[in-house]
Design a protein around this motif. Structure first.
Motif, short mmCIF file in Angstrom:
data_model
loop_
_atom_site.label_atom_id
_atom_site.label_comp_id
_atom_site.label_asym_id
_atom_site.label_seq_id
_atom_site.Cartn_x
_atom_site.Cartn_y
_atom_site.Cartn_z
N ASP A 184 -48.43 59.01 71.27
CA ASP A 184 -49.24 59.12 69.74
C ASP A 184 -48.15 57.02 69.52
O ASP A 184 -47.58 57.23 69.25
N ILE A 185 -49.07 56.73 68.80
CA ILE A 185 -48.64 54.98 68.75
C ILE A 185 -49.53 55.63 66.69
O ILE A 185 -50.07 55.29 65.94
N HIS A 186 -47.82 54.95 65.76
CA HIS A 186 -48.36 54.76 64.49
C HIS A 186 -47.90 53.58 63.88
O HIS A 186 -46.58 52.25 64.16
N VAL A 187 -48.50 52.75 63.18
CA VAL A 187 -48.18 51.29 62.39
C VAL A 187 -48.11 51.91 61.01
O VAL A 187 -48.23 52.51 60.38
N VAL A 188 -46.76 50.58 60.93
CA VAL A 188 -46.41 50.82 59.36
C VAL A 188 -47.10 48.86 58.84
O VAL A 188 -46.20 48.62 59.44
N LEU A 189 -47.94 49.19 57.58
CA LEU A 189 -48.08 47.65 56.64
C LEU A 189 -47.77 48.02 55.98
O LEU A 189 -47.66 48.81 54.98
N GLY A 190 -47.05 46.66 55.37
CA GLY A 190 -47.16 46.26 54.09
C GLY A 190 -47.58 45.96 53.17
O GLY A 190 -47.70 46.02 52.13
N SER A 191 -48.74 45.88 53.40
CA SER A 191 -49.71 45.47 52.45
C SER A 191 -51.23 45.46 53.25
O SER A 191 -51.77 45.51 54.06
N ALA A 192 -52.26 45.93 52.13
CA ALA A 192 -53.69 46.12 52.49
C ALA A 192 -54.34 45.41 53.13
O ALA A 192 -55.31 45.26 53.91
N GLU A 193 -53.89 44.24 53.23
CA GLU A 193 -54.76 43.00 53.64
C GLU A 193 -54.32 42.42 55.16
O GLU A 193 -54.75 41.56 55.72
N VAL A 194 -53.65 43.28 55.40
CA VAL A 194 -53.16 42.55 56.85
C VAL A 194 -54.32 43.92 57.64
O VAL A 194 -54.99 44.56 57.57
N PRO A 195 -55.57 43.11 58.13
CA PRO A 195 -55.27 43.73 58.95
C PRO A 195 -55.58 44.78 60.30
O PRO A 195 -54.32 45.23 60.75
N GLU A 196 -55.97 45.82 60.31
CA GLU A 196 -55.91 47.46 60.53
C GLU A 196 -56.19 47.46 61.95
O GLU A 196 -57.30 47.55 62.74
N PRO A 197 -54.80 47.93 63.00
CA PRO A 197 -55.34 47.95 64.42
C PRO A 197 -56.09 49.08 65.09
O PRO A 197 -56.02 50.45 64.36
N ALA A 198 -56.89 49.18 66.12
CA ALA A 198 -57.25 50.26 66.72
C ALA A 198 -56.31 50.67 67.53
O ALA A 198 -55.50 50.55 68.10
N GLY A 199 -57.02 52.14 67.21
CA GLY A 199 -56.17 53.17 68.83
C GLY A 199 -54.62 53.15 68.24
O GLY A 199 -53.65 54.07 69.16
N CYS A 200 -54.59 53.76 66.57
CA CYS A 200 -53.27 53.33 66.84
C CYS A 200 -53.82 55.03 64.83
O CYS A 200 -54.30 54.76 64.10
N THR A 201 -52.77 55.62 64.71
CA THR A 201 -52.25 55.68 63.20
C THR A 201 -51.87 55.17 62.10
O THR A 201 -51.30 54.44 62.20
N VAL A 202 -52.30 54.39 61.57
CA VAL A 202 -51.92 53.33 60.16
C VAL A 202 -51.23 53.91 59.00
O VAL A 202 -52.11 54.76 58.25
N HIS A 203 -50.38 53.51 58.29
CA HIS A 203 -49.43 53.92 56.99
C HIS A 203 -49.29 52.63 56.82
O HIS A 203 -48.58 51.75 56.95
N CYS A 204 -49.70 52.60 55.47
CA CYS A 204 -49.93 51.61 54.18
C CYS A 204 -48.92 51.85 53.12
O CYS A 204 -48.78 52.57 52.57
N ARG A 205 -48.09 50.54 53.16
CA ARG A 205 -47.36 50.85 52.02
C ARG A 205 -45.92 51.76 51.41
O ARG A 205 -46.22 53.25 51.17
N LEU A 206 -46.18 51.91 52.52
CA LEU A 206 -44.89 53.82 52.18
C LEU A 206 -43.81 53.75 51.83
O LEU A 206 -43.09 52.56 51.70
#
Length: 317
Positions: A184-206
């Protein structure tokens, strides 16, 4: 007593300065002190510091100064001039400078250089070196010891910086999927402006606690070589590191020497994909990841903020 925080941050320079200054601000406020910010930043920085008392302008050559000799200051800047630092130091009771690159001979105060490894102390200031001084957010002060690791990697975390300045997130997700197709691949992004990658679970502004939980849950991380490396080490999360900014050179070199991480190289390396895959293969064995986890938690105890604020208050010399 008021804590003055001088810093900078935006989409181009990243939010690392502001993130670590927030750690000081939160603990200082919890102890009953007041906090005033002076920040050169953009809309993203304003969003990050919502609710804080901030003077917004480019202060690095003409800063507003503490007007009470009992006030203290922290300066976290790559562009403030030496004359500016002298002005701040001359008006504050005690001044602390955060340094990543040994860029100046600092005036009277305390220089916190939290990267691993040795260096040459310059200027009038006292230097405090090593990960024990890293300003981690309060959520990382108390973290459970990672007593064991899973035999196979089942959860992988990708952290390419809050604003992903090099656009590496989707590429790293694809490489992680290639190396560990069942994880399972999880991604943390700090900004909603960063494109979300496919094939993973994305968490934004944790927030800090949610970020800590993601790190503790991960068996392995692919991370930019910024201050997030210290948070990963604190959580005992083995890491593959990629340099995305010039100031990360020492981090990229020294954390692997400590045994907490594997350096895959720089964002602009022609063979970066192959280097990342080789690094991922190098940490397959559970005994390797266990040793990395122990080395990280031995190096970072989460008390860097407490040490620094004790010095600012005059409780230590």
């Amino acid at each position: 007593m008021t804590l003055w925080l001088y810093s900078e941050g935006d989409a181009a320079r990243g939010m690392g300065h502001l993130s670590r200054c927030l750690a000081y601000a939160q603990v200082w406020r919890q102890s009953g002190g007041d906090v005033r910010w002076v920040v050169d930043g953009d809309a993203a920085a304003r969003g990050m510091l919502g609710g804080e008392c901030v003077a917004w302008h480019a202060w690095q050559q003409m800063p507003p100064l503490p007007d009470c000799g009992e006030d203290v200051a922290i300066v976290d800047s790559y562009s403030a001039t030496l004359d500016t630092l002298r002005q701040i130091s001359g008006h504050a009771g005690r001044t602390m400078f955060l340094d990543d690159t040994e860029r100046l001979a600092y005036p009277d105060g305390l220089v916190v250089h939290a990267a691993p490894g040795v260096g040459v102390d310059r200027g009038e200031a006292r230097w405090a070196r090593g990960p024990a001084w890293q300003p981690l957010r309060p959520a990382f002060a108390e973290v459970p010891r990672r007593s064991d690791v899973v035999s196979a990697i089942t959860r992988l975390l990708v952290l390419m910086g809050g604003t992903d300045p090099r656009g590496l997130t989707s590429r790293m997700v694809a490489l992680a999927r290639q190396a560990y197709p069942r994880a399972d691949i999880h991604v943390v992004l700090g900004s909603a402006e960063v494109p979300e990658p496919a094939g993973c679970t994305v968490h934004c502004r944790l927030d800090a606690m949610a970020m800590r939980d993601q790190m503790l849950a991960a068996d392995l991380a692919i991370s930019a070589a910024g201050q997030t490396v210290c948070e990963l080490a604190r959580c005992g999360t083995p890491a593959i590191l990629i340099g995305v900014a010039d100031n990360q050179q020492k981090q990229l070199r020294e954390w692997p020497i400590l045994g907490t991480a594997v350096a895959a190289g720089w964002w602009h390396d022609a063979q970066l994909d192959e280097q990342v895959l080789a690094a991922l293969a190098a940490v397959t064995a559970p005994e390797t990841r266990y040793a990395m986890a122990q080395a990280g938690q031995d190096a970072v105890d989460g008390q860097g903020v407490a040490r620094a604020l004790a010095w600012l208050k005059g409780e230590t010399s």
